[in-house]
Every structure is written in C-alpha cells, then in structure tokens.
Scaffold this active site. Structure first.
Site, PDB file in Angstrom:
ATOM      1  N   ASP A   8      -7.546  16.501  14.159  1.00 50.42           N
ATOM      2  CA  ASP A   8      -6.871  15.299  14.627  1.00 50.42           C
ATOM      3  C   ASP A   8      -6.268  15.629  15.988  1.00 50.42           C
ATOM      4  OD1 ASP A   8      -5.594  12.707  14.488  1.00 50.42           O
ATOM      5  OD2 ASP A   8      -3.742  13.783  14.009  1.00 50.42           O
ATOM      6  N   ASP A  10      -3.117  13.531  17.969  1.00 51.50           N
ATOM      7  CA  ASP A  10      -1.663  13.352  18.013  1.00 51.50           C
ATOM      8  C   ASP A  10      -0.993  14.090  16.858  1.00 51.50           C
ATOM      9  OD1 ASP A  10      -0.815  11.382  20.181  1.00 51.50           O
ATOM     10  OD2 ASP A  10      -2.470  10.286  19.263  1.00 51.50           O
TER      11      ASP A  10
END
Length: 220
Positions: A8, A10
């Site tokens: 991922d 953020d």
C-alpha cells in the site's frame, strides 16, 4: 519462496495521515463549516477509495460535484507534501528485494496523481515496476481485486508474496487475496489490524520479526 512484495502507499510507504487529515479538514470547513475529528477520520476515511468516502461525506451532491471536491482535496494534499520521508527501514527492504530479484508493486486506493507525486516526493519512483491504482480497476479495496491484479502483474503466486498495509480495508483486501499480510501500525492499533486478518504487525520495516519472516520464506 519469496518472489513478490506488494505495498500500500499512504501510511505504509510513508506516514501521510496527518497531511490527509489537514486537507480534509480544510475542504469540509470551507465547504459547509463542518469539523472533522481524528476518530471520524480513522473510521470514515482512512484507507477507503475516494468514490466511496466522498459519497458518504457529501450524500446530497451529484457525482460530478463529488469528483470536483475529491480533486480539490487531493490538490490540497499535494500542496502540503512537497517532500516525504520513506518509512524507517523501507529503503533497506527495497534494496534487499532488488539484490534477490524479488518483484515490487504498489497497490493503492490513492488517485494516480497522488501516487506518482508521493513516490517522487520520497525519491523512490524507480524502485517499482508497477503502480496499481484501485480507481483504474473494476473494484477498489477492500475487494481483493487490486491485490490479485498485483500478483498477476508480478507473475507471482499468493503463497510466494508479502503484502504491507496500514488500513483495515487494505488488510482485508490483501488477506482475501490469500497473501500473508503485514500490518503497519501507523494509522490503526495493532489489535484492530490483527482483528481483520493481519498475520504480523510491525512499527516499521526494521522490525526483526519481519526480517526473520523474509529469511524463512526465502529459504523455503
């Protein structure tokens, strides 16, 4: 064996939630004087795709207006983040993966402009052969499709991969794709990450338990 790492963006490659919170607070206050607490942000916003969360935040507006609001919020975020720091230990992990021929892919619910901006702001754009943006796929996280697509792009099997996530929707997506999922305790508590299926929770990429896991998978 270990052939793929899927990340991922953020809260996983870099800790950006404070900046996103600031951008959302300005957007909501300027729009209708609304306040946004940290708890509301954690529950209603963190890790979700813009299509879903803006529909919830602005239920009385049409799709075009919501899209304009989302684009404005993301522009505010980019203004707040001219430079970003990679999570501790991340560069060490990326260098290890390069030495051992392990594929690397970003799988994010962030818009394409944000993803490219953030990777550039960290100086790590060249490390990733693929950057998958959920909005460009048929379904976003928490659906497993983004991670299944990442495996296809890296020509890897789920059992040969590790996924790294900080949000509850992201962990669910990776777990449902059958990937061993490592939670980063940047935006959620370790307990909540474990509850939705994370098999290991770390503070950063220097955690000895992560490196022990990598060593075991490479030796298998």
């Amino acid at each position: 064996m270990l052939t793929a790492l899927l990340f991922d963006l953020d809260g996983t490659l870099t800790d950006t939630d404070t900046l996103h919170l600031q951008a959302f607070r300005k957007l909501l206050y300027d729009h209708d004087g609304r306040e946004l607490t940290q708890e509301q942000f954690n529950v209603q916003i963190s890790g979700r795709s813009n299509a879903l969360l803006f529909a919830d935040l602005f239920p009385g507006t049409d799709a075009a207006h919501r899209q304009a609001l989302a684009e404005h919020k993301e522009a505010l975020f980019r203004e707040l983040s001219p430079a970003l720091e990679p999570m501790p230990g991340l560069l060490r992990l990326l260098e290890h993966a390069k030495r051992h021929g392990i594929g690397k892919c970003v799988v994010t619910n962030a818009p394409r402009l944000n993803a490219e901006h953030m990777l550039s702001a960290m100086g790590i754009s060249e490390w990733f052969s693929h950057v998958l943006v959920s909005d460009e796929l048929a379904r976003a996280k928490p659906d497993p499709l983004p991670y299944l697509t990442g495996l296809q792009r890296l020509e890897a099997q789920a059992g040969e991969a590790l996924a790294f996530e900080d949000s509850l929707p992201g962990v669910k997506a990776a777990v449902d794709a059958g990937i061993f999922t490592v939670g980063l305790a940047t935006t959620q508590s370790p307990e909540r990450l474990l509850e939705v299926g994370a098999q290991l929770v770390i503070e950063d990429y220097n955690d000895p338990r992560l490196w022990a896991l990598i060593e075991r998978m490479q030796a298998a």
